[in-house]
Each structure stands twice: as structure tokens, then as C-alpha cells.
Design an enzyme around this catalytic site. Sequence first.
Site, PDB file in Angstrom:
ATOM      1  CD1 TRP A 356       0.842  -0.344   3.037  1.00 50.02           C
ATOM      2  CD2 TRP A 356      -0.721   1.163   3.573  1.00 50.02           C
ATOM      3  NE1 TRP A 356       1.129   0.111   4.305  1.00 50.02           N
ATOM      4  CE2 TRP A 356       0.183   1.046   4.656  1.00 50.02           C
ATOM      5  CE3 TRP A 356      -1.781   2.051   3.683  1.00 50.02           C
ATOM      6  CZ2 TRP A 356       0.066   1.783   5.833  1.00 50.02           C
ATOM      7  CZ3 TRP A 356      -1.905   2.796   4.864  1.00 50.02           C
ATOM      8  CH2 TRP A 356      -0.987   2.662   5.909  1.00 50.02           C
ATOM      9  CG  ASP A 357       4.848   0.770   1.407  1.00 46.88           C
ATOM     10  OD1 ASP A 357       3.943   0.034   1.836  1.00 46.88           O
ATOM     11  OD2 ASP A 357       5.993   0.767   1.881  1.00 46.88           O
ATOM     12  CD  GLU A 499       2.728  -3.879   8.999  1.00 45.70           C
ATOM     13  OE1 GLU A 499       3.945  -3.848   9.274  1.00 45.70           O
ATOM     14  OE2 GLU A 499       2.291  -4.077   7.846  1.00 45.70           O
ATOM     15  CE  LYS A 613       6.292  -1.958  11.680  1.00 43.16           C
ATOM     16  NZ  LYS A 613       6.069  -3.174  10.872  1.00 43.16           N
ATOM     17  CD  GLN A 614       2.760   0.957  10.124  1.00 41.25           C
ATOM     18  OE1 GLN A 614       3.102  -0.182  10.439  1.00 41.25           O
ATOM     19  NE2 GLN A 614       2.790   1.389   8.894  1.00 41.25           N
TER      20      GLN A 614
HETATM   21  O1  IFM Z   1       3.705  -1.383   4.031  1.00 38.28           O
HETATM   22  C1  IFM Z   1       4.648  -1.262   5.045  1.00 38.28           C
HETATM   23  C2  IFM Z   1       3.946  -1.459   6.373  1.00 38.28           C
HETATM   24  O2  IFM Z   1       2.974  -0.466   6.579  1.00 38.28           O
HETATM   25  C3  IFM Z   1       4.932  -1.424   7.497  1.00 38.28           C
HETATM   26  N1  IFM Z   1       5.939  -2.447   7.300  1.00 38.28           N
HETATM   27  C4  IFM Z   1       6.670  -2.266   6.050  1.00 38.28           C
HETATM   28  C5  IFM Z   1       5.746  -2.279   4.859  1.00 38.28           C
HETATM   29  C6  IFM Z   1       6.539  -2.021   3.568  1.00 38.28           C
HETATM   30  O3  IFM Z   1       7.100  -0.752   3.579  1.00 38.28           O
END
Ligand code: IFM
Length: 786
Positions: A356-357, A499, A613-614
Site C-alpha cells: 500500500w506504500d 502492525e 508501530k506507525q
Molecule cells: O507497508 C509497510 C507497512 O505499513 C509497514 N511495514 C513495512 C511495509 C513495507 O514498507
Amino acid sequence: MMNYDLGKGKYANWVVSDVSFSADTLGKTESIMYLGNGYMGLRSVAEEPYLEETRNLFVAGTFNKFDRNEVTELPNIADITRVNITIDGERFSLEFGSVKNYVKQLNLKTAELIRSFEWKSPKGKELRFNFRRFVSLDNLHLIGMKMEVESLTHPVSIGFDSGIDSQMTNSGVQHFHEGDKRIFDKKFIQLVQTTTESKVDVVLNTAHELSVNGIKVDVEPIMGMDRRKVWLQYSLDLQPGDTLAMEKLTTIHTSRDKEYAAQEYQLELLREKSMENLRTASLKGYENVYKEHVAAWDAKVWNKYNFTVNSEDPFDALALRFAIYHLTVMTPAHDERMGIGAKALSGEGYKGHSFWDTEVFIIPFFIYSNPEVAKSLLKYRYHGLVGARKKAAENGYEGTMYPWEAAWPTDGEVTPIWGAVDIVTGKQTKIWSGFIEQHITADIAFAVWQYYKITNDQEFMNLYGYEIIFDTASFWASRLEWNEQKQEYQINNVVGPDEYKEHVDNNAFTNHMAHFNISLAMKYYEELKGKNPEILEGLESKLKLTDSYKSWEEKLEKIYLPQPRKEDMVIPQDDTYLNKRVIDLEKYKNQSKVGTLFNDYNLEQVNEIQVSKQADIMILFLILENRFSPEVKQANFDYYEPKTLHDSSLSLSTHAILANDLGREELAYSLFRRATEIDLGPAMNSSDHGVHAASLGGIWQSVVLGFGGVRMVDGKLRINPRLPKHWKDLSFTINWQGSKLQLHMDHSTLTITTEKEVSLIIEVFGQKYEVTGETKINYKKQNVEV
Ligand code: IFM
């Protein structure tokens, strides 16, 4: 040690440099200075070999699966960069003797890698070396390398061998059958290799030109061939003051090249064609093909996007240029069957797979700056419908369920199943994303919508876009789970963007995005019914649209959408997040390396802590921004930002944009700076497996969507600039619904220049303006979005 201000004069703020050689931290500059053109990516490894090097060359789309226990990945093509150099019979290496004035640099403007230094051999002989390299943006199949060696103190005998080496692997995995090797006329070398499973032929050709003090010399080489290797060995003598120049041009072509999708393919013809390309380039000569490459960068990139960041800190301009450089070299703009890898074409990390990046972090750059490329990337997802439908069917769902990780469009899901070590059990941790990180399906539908609204490309929608939006909506409709007790549809057992939370129910981002996806499909269905029923008829048999619409209609209003809590307006990230344990995260928030939480906890334990995490809900606020009030955004930012470790590179830029929207200017800028330092910062190991593609898109987003305040809101253009205090002004070009707009903004005035006779309405801090020609708008900044 990295340095960012060595560029002078016309190259001021264009040059990324490493000013001290260390054989232990080679990965940093190999990755962040990698060269490419979207067709291929070449890691910037030194010519002479070192133990810790990672010599990689990837060609986009050439995926191969080594065996049934592995997932498909981009194979490491044969190497052409290594040159074994001897001085008076002794191997040259910076690990012996002594080195002075070492500089390795990437000039972003010319997309050229340069490495220079003076070296004193263990026997006391001094030489000056200068290496140059480029991967052509003009001729996508061409790589140029040049080595200059000047003897400074003694007569020396210099020897080197150079050729094509296909003994390369991906961390030990050999993806190729050995093919033919041949040297023509003691000059032109050709090597063929074929992937073991996907049967992609790769043909490499290379040739050298030698000169001394600028005069071409014909040195008879010794020819060499070994298993998977072919080379020429040259030797000659230099007097003090003499400079040897070696120019090496290489061409690479594969049977995956776009033309062979439509025309008959024969290896023999590919061999001839690729050799012909090399001969033509050789006739032009290194300096001429280099000039063509530089001109292509100016025409296709720098003069097209027209970025200027006028900051008291010149690093800011360099960081944006660095991002644009990488967004260009990572993107296979030439072929709609290929996507962007999460580590671009710069390393083995994530195996060249697309996540999805692309849709959430990278595509916005292309939609605004180069819509043709955005279209190509979305067509990649259209071609991927085959694999995505396969995944839906395999999982018992309807419609299109996009793979979390994608490779060749028809492959379907390619996420590996096992990952890093579990520090408690010592076993490998299971990667659940390929099974239950499902928001990507709505993210892709969102990107299609965003592309459509910003470009007005109706033809794309008719041919591809509607089908993606309808079929992804059908996936969600089949994925929803009815909760009898609550009388609502839920989405249970998922991983959201964060994640660190696995197997959660009702991740807010996922539920809202699924809702968005279905409501978008319904809106377009209704619109088309009135305006263009033939499109619906065309899709009816393929997608059973009438039935799908009924199901969307029946379910949409009953989807559970997590809402702000009454007491503090915090939206639960999922059903259980807010009840989990709160721990002191200070130590991890202040970490200098990501992921230190895992020194103390395993993933199962992390799952039980209020730690992210994010960015999760913050991305929702950014992309569906008018679903949420400023007060809700504020409350959630205050709640989640302290709990977000930014252990994923996809996080800082989003929080930077939100902080800026909310008027936290200093925090916004510091988060932006941290985002730029993911690849550019002083940490020497963080990019070893490759650059962070999404974060590079995020840097552009922070500047344009964040500080520049450019947003598409419900199909309308809104520009609310909020520049950092120490930025004087910012300017760039965007495309809006088919025309180009030149934007310039300082702290009080926004100047918009449209193309001739174009007139459009834009909103600036709540006021609507009709702009045509050059329009200056004096604005008064407001802290919270209206
Ligand atoms: O898509 C990302 C995910 O959101 C976090 N781990 C790494 C992936 C690839 O960059």
C-alpha cells in the site's frame, strides 16, 4: 561520515556525500546513492570488492520464484560494476595502504555517482582515483562507468579485469540458469542468463575504451571465461603524471521488456538488438551518452517539477530533491505491468514487492506532478485484478481482494509467511499481513478516486477505474460480518496499518476505508446509471453489478464505524486498543534505532500494550479528512502521537502533516526532519536492505500536502499554506484537472499561475477564489483546518 553541503555553485544543495571510507558501513551509501531509471536499479557498490558489500542490479518486473518454499522476488542480475585492480601486481583496496581526500557522492541533478580519493599503496606509490557512473534516463537499457587513475609519484604498472559476472545471488539464492557467454572482436562481451522458474532471459553486453592522457590506446586484453563469468584483463604502464581512463558501457535487455508482450520474442533477436544498442552507444562515446542522460534528467524531472524550497537550512531543499530523485529512479514508468518495490530497486529488502506504500504514500506525488506515471501505476493494479480475484476466491470472498504484497500482476499474494526471530520462543515470527492486513484493497480504490478527481481522466475510469472500485466494494460487502447482538456489520480479525496490533476487530482505519469504498461504488453506480449506462452494461456480466449494488445498499449504513468516545473524543483504533496496558514508552520514543521495543517484548506481548508501530488513525485523518472535525483530530493526535514509536518509515511524514494542520509547527517540522533522516540521516545501517520508498513519497507529501497545504477535498482544490518559520518561500508545479498550475507561496501570499485561458476555483483558508493567469492571494493563516 555523511555530508550534505559539498555541492557548490550550480550544484549547491544537490549533492549527497560520504567523506570517509569505512569497509564496515558500506550499505548506507550503496543504497541511498543507488542509480536507476525505473527500468533497472544499480546499487552503488565500489568497483573494487569488499567483504561486507552487497552488489545488486535489479531489472523491474523480472520476478522469479526459486522454489516452492520461497515467494517470488526480483533476482539479482549479473554484475558489471566490479573491477579488480592491481598496482604493480598488488591488489588495490582501500583496506590497505592509506587514503586521503575520500569523497563518494551522488549528484542528484545529474544523477551521477562520483568517487574520488588519493591512495598511497603499501609500497609508498601514490595514485589519484576518480570513478564516475550513471544509469541512463535517456536510454533505459544503458549503464556508463568511467575510471580514471593518475600516477602521482612513481612509474607504475596497472592491471585490471572487468566484464560480466553472473555468480551473483539473492542472499545465497541463485535465480538463474547459466546461458551463453561470448567475447566478440576481443572487445564486446555478451552474457545470457535465464531465470529458473519464470524463464525470463536477460542479456547483458559490455565494452571498454581505454585512453592515456586523453589519447585513445589499443591495449590487447587477455580474454577470460569461467563458470558464469566472462571478462577482459588489461594491463599497461603509467609514468608519474599519466592518467589512465577506462570507460565501460553496458546494455541490459530482457525478454520481459514491454515490446515482447505484444510481439513475438526470440532470444537470438534480443541478443542482436541489445548488442546493437551497445555498439551505437559506444560509437557516441561515454561523454556524449552521459550528456544525453543529464539532459533527460533536466527535461523529464527537474524542469518539469520546478521545485524551489527557500529555507534558512539548505538541507531542506536537498532532502526534497533527494526524495524526487528517488521517486524517479524507483518507478517503472515505462511499463504498466510493473509496480514500485517497498525498497525501490535499491536492495533485496521486501523482495521488490509492492505494498500500500505506493497508493497511499507515493502515487500522490505522481498524480499531482506527472499524472501519466500515476496512471501507469494504477493500471498495474488493474492488471493485478487477476491475482486479486484469485486471492478473494481462495479466501471465500467475492470480488477483488488485493494482495498485501504484489509482484507480477497475475501472481496474487506473495507475502512471505515467516519473518524475524521471536525473542521469547526462538522461533520465526509468523507474518500475518498476507492473510489479514486487508485495508490495501480499499487503499487502491481510494487512489483510483484520488487520481480521477485530480486529473478528470474519464477515459481511465471508463476503461479501468470503475471496475476496480466496483469489484473492491464487492470484496468488502462479502467480507463484512453481521453482529446479531449489535445489529451491525463488523470487520473482525485484521491487522490495520499499525502492525503492532494483530488479530484485532474493527480497526477504525479498515472499517472507515471499507465504508468509503462501498459508498464510492454506489455513488458511481448511480451516476453511471443516469449518464453512461453502457459502462454498467459492459461490466454487468463480469461483475454481476445489479446484485452487487443490492448488497452494497443493504450493508452500507449498517457498517460499524468507530466513533470518538464521549469523554475525550478519542476514536478507538480497534475494539480493544484502549483497554490495553499503558507502559512508559519514553525509552523507546527516544531510541536512535527503530524496533528497540523488541529487545524487551515479543510481538505477542506488544499486542497487549497501548503502543503503535506507525500512524494508523492519523492516515485516516489525512486521506478522508473531511469525515472528522478539527477537535477530533486534535484529541486523537494528542492521544496517539505519544504512543506511536514510528518504527515504520511510513509514519513520521503523516504525523508531520497532521501536526502542521493542527498548528503544531515546531513539532511538524521536527517530525518532517526525522522523516528526511530515515535515509539521509547519520545512522549508517538503517538503509542496508534498501531505501524506504514510502518515506520518500512521505517527504514530498510533507512539503506539498503539509507545508504547502495542497489538498483535494471532495474533488475541489484547497491550498492552505503553512510554511515552517525558517522557510522564506516554496514553489512548484502541479497538475490540476488537465492543466498545469505554477504555485509560489510565502508566509502571506499565495501566487497561482494557470496556463492561458484556464480558470478555476480554489479554496484558501475557507475563502473561494476564481483564479486565471497570475493570481495573488493574500491569506491569513488559520491553525486548524476549517
Ligand atoms: O507497508 C509497510 C507497512 O505499513 C509497514 N511495514 C513495512 C511495509 C513495507 O514498507
